[in-house]
Design a protein around this motif. Structure first.
Motif: not given
Lengths: 342, 342, 342, 342
Positions: A321-340
């Motif tokens: 989430q921090n990396m996404n913010l640092m590089f101007g990517l959508p904040e939620t990119l690739a961390i929207t996995h649903l709980p198992l």
């Protein structure tokens, strides 16, 4: 595509970074280092990654990390502070999942971590990577101190109340329970299955390293030093943190509205309906923090329940989430996995 | 976008379908039915889905399932066979996760399931949804009988050997172990935590419903009736099946090559290097089946180890794999989740 | 009162010996040794014993073990064989819970245990401490080789059939599942809670040290060399072994009567009614072995289910059973604990 | 020999009473009743008891309980109060493990338990069976209200401080964690293995029935009404309660000495050395309560850790302790089992 380096990839936060980043559409993992396992296929150590990660562990000395856009440190405490200065000089941005840059007061850090700090001058620059507090500063940071697992769950649970002025800040109580993966992938007797299964215990009651980190964060939020009793416990599950927080209220406050308003725009903080009891499994494998607020029997004590997955929102997910913010990517990119679930 | 209906969404295969399909880019879930929970928010029953699934459970009578492109039945045995005929007439394609259409011999089915079959004429048409055997027929099928959890892991483990002519087909042994979610989300004493935790037991040794299903599949593959001893066990974990298979060899065979060649093009079957021991957690939450082959002490008995997640490759994931095949979508679409590890 | 010594008291068999012997009315524990923990209160390491055991761990060199009537070795393999000769010379009787004296063929032992044997001349004298086979010889033995955990459950399960002449002795299959305490109290990564919980795997399929031990015992019982495939598995529970045994029958036999008759006088072997499925928890904490026999679908394959607690009948309880026999005490004295259930 | 009756023997407290009483040298179990299982062998329902308990469940109407010396009620709430009056009239003494006689204020009881009380006149006579408070009154009591599981662990933890005058009695906090057996042997979805394993949650935060029971006991001990926040949690283990108690100190007090002195003569309360963290497994299967006291960072908040086995000291063991007291037997008779560890 961002070029990614991971230092110290053989622990649980390392393999969780790999799980998330290998499914991230905007990154390439250039190198993952391990002094001990250099040359071994990553998928041999972590068979869950077979067929999806072709990398081998690199020797740290040969990893060319200075060519990366961002390097994650998933190392024991005290490693990152030695390597970060030269990487920053090479223009690499850093996300440290260990504790080296979390505590602003160097003397406090050195007392709790039992070693001299190798680059105190960088501690002031480091941004504490809790987006719910520091989102704007994270975007431009060179160096992120990714929060600890307990501090994430506990601070997100306390924040609206300590910011509100309605809490007795001198007697905060955080009773926190963690799954065993929080102790890391280290060969130790007390975290063996035959020791930790079918068992429950507190530990570190006299003082745990996450205490000063939480106290610093809450004091900043409250603009006033807080008094905190923090008791961590080990519970027989793999992942998950459940923080039960007790706050004496000094004045009337609509707890439900306070929390819903504070987090209304937060993509990873979910305030449950009144009367709810969040379960750790409802966030297992996800970057979510779910929170419920209670005021038992209408008394003057608020009870806040806050759950996270210690390896995701408490570590690797928050780092991404921090990396996404640092590089101007959508904040939620690739961390929207649903709980198992189950 | 495919219009999806799910009948019987309150069990573990139902919520697993929701986890997978809500992240599938080519589908819309039109309705999910539950007689008992009609009107309730799905996310109230399954808090893992909060913020991601807005649906309510529908009353089956009002769900307009005939407008769907495909309907999944995640119901107890004996329900689908009553509703499938009229849906097929309406042009809906069907994937039944229960057992109603798995056994071709109606008398055998009626004996093991203890009820008369409601539409025996459709059993012949139904395609057994194990893509590793029936991929081409699945693509054009109207009605898929999605395999059982044990039968998936056991058949994938035995297939190369029973097809090879090198196995003693009269004395196959399958010693299978399942996590407790395999028993479903039903209020029963023997699957309570305090009964099933820290405990291990066999069950159904005299006869389990998956025995005729496995026997049918292996006999077709071998083109010869097989003799099979199948012993299922309950193991204190949530998800996962581990099948340990014993085969007496009648002639020399390179087991490793046999298995690698058989599955070289299969996206969801992973043959491990010689000497490996697959763990159930290496497939937890994923659609993979991992297999390792052994020949202990160089004797004439082959030992095959096969692991799956009973709710994914053993149920909901395989159902979506079948749907992808039926509708000309990439076979792996939306079922490439990495295992959750640890 | 018998004077007892325990060598190597810091593992799980050591603490289990203490639990049992501290409630035994005819013994005094004179010394319990640990090189590493010498001087520490036993109850500090094992808080379950607080208030009941006043001993400290002794340095092995100062323990005066030669004054004991009997010494138990709860040590890693290869320790007892170095100390036993001089203790025997001093008139001490020995019960070795490790493997040093279990295998009669020295070459076989040295191959599987990877070291030269220190006192091969004593191996012939040692009595294999399975009372259900060797009760009379145990009574007069100076040196007992206490059986391994898997060998106890597996041999008791196979014995009546291999003695009967009705079994195909060339193709015995033992599929065995153990709780994690079977791996001992050693700091290792693969038995951490976060690795072993919610997971199931086979291990040692190519060859496990208990294979030659079981093969020796069954071959003696059958008076003929047996062929055995033995596959151990790790299951996420603390205690317990479940052995599932597969035997091809060569002629008609009344399995239920065969087993009931064989064990009718055995105080610690319980043959369950026909159709039963023993659970490991039904023997948790007790010295019992419970067995059920099946013949699925009336075929020619018998399935035997055998459960024990690996730390009691599979180790410390059986050791005390042997001690009772050696010293003329009632065989069941102090090992009649009821299982802890649930 | 005392003649014992048990009403309602099919739950976890029932089977635990059987485990303890069947090894008690001064009692005979005359009858154990179950309306539902009447006629079934007890050992068929509870295979852990095979070979040791020959009884069958009796129909309650035919059990001749009035011939017993003492009858234990291990029934759901609301059953005992209907049968106790006539048994008392017949001269039988009663130990009720349910809640019918625990709350002195009938209106409070009726509010929390949601039914009218059937014999309010007996509530005043009933003695609350916590020997550490009421030992002398228990000896002569006809009717014992055996404490609840949480109330035992929580009261024993708070008692010395609330009696001392050093505690802020208005803001006591009890954060309690229970194993799943505390929910009883009832077929319910939320306590299934697949729901409760690898998961942690709070429940009943707005109000749990044990709250008024604890508040009553502490208020009596303090001779002053106390304010208590009580939050129970479900933790994925079978047995055990861990209570973490937070008390604001109003004046200086030597906590360690206070607790050691209070419990110096108590056979079942063990005050650990300063700095300890009791584990639930250190009391598993035993009648012990182990307690440790802390004062983190030297602040004004005391943290008390208290562990019990919810089925022993929290239920059946304490009931037998009460029986021993009532009939002039040694208080510890037959309840000195050592904890099962690991």
């Amino acid at each position: 595509m961002l070029k990614i380096g991971i230092v110290g990839g053989t622990g649980y936060t390392g393999v969780e970074l790999l799980r998330i980043l290998s499914q991230h559409p905007e990154v390439n993992i250039e190198a993952i280092t391990s002094r001990k396992e250099a040359g071994m296929d990553v998928a041999q150590l972590f068979p869950s990654l077979r067929g999806r990660i072709e990398l081998k562990f690199s020797d740290p000395a040969e990893a060319n990390l200075e060519k990366c856009d961002v390097v994650f440190f998933a190392t024991p405490n005290g490693i990152a502070m030695k390597q970060v200065p030269s990487l920053l000089d090479a223009g690499v941005r850093i996300i440290d999942l260990a504790a080296d840059f979390r505590i602003k007061d160097i003397a406090v850090w050195e007392k709790w971590y039992g070693m001299p700090h190798a680059c105190p001058e960088l501690v002031a620059e480091a941004v504490y990577g809790l987006p719910e507090i520091n989102r704007d500063r994270i975007k431009t940071a060179r160096l992120i101190a990714n929060p600890g697992c307990y501090p994430t769950a506990v601070q997100l649970g306390f924040l609206p109340l300590v910011e509100s002025g309605a809490a007795d800040l001198d007697h905060l109580v955080a009773d926190a329970k963690s799954g065993v993966s929080g102790a890391g992938r280290n060969a130790e007797i007390h975290t063996l299955f035959a020791e930790a299964a079918d068992n429950f215990k507190a530990y570190g009651v006299s003082g745990h390293r996450h205490l000063p980190e939480i106290r610093q964060g809450l004091s900043q939020a409250a603009k006033h030093p807080v008094g905190l009793t923090f008791v961590p416990h080990l519970t027989p599950m793999i992942r998950g943190i459940h923080a039960t927080l007790y706050v004496k209220l000094l004045k009337e406050v609509d707890l439900q509205a306070l929390y819903e308003n504070r987090y209304v725009n937060e993509p990873f903080v979910d305030v449950l309906p009144a009367g709810s009891h969040p379960e750790t499994r409802s966030v297992r494998g996800s970057n979510l923090c779910r929170i419920a607020v209670h005021r038992p029997q209408g008394g003057d004590t608020a009870v806040i329940l806050s759950v996270t997955d210690n390896l995701v929102k408490g570590a690797a997910g928050q780092a991404v989430q921090n990396m996404n913010l640092m590089f101007g990517l959508p904040e939620t990119l690739a961390i929207t996995h649903l709980p198992l679930f189950p």
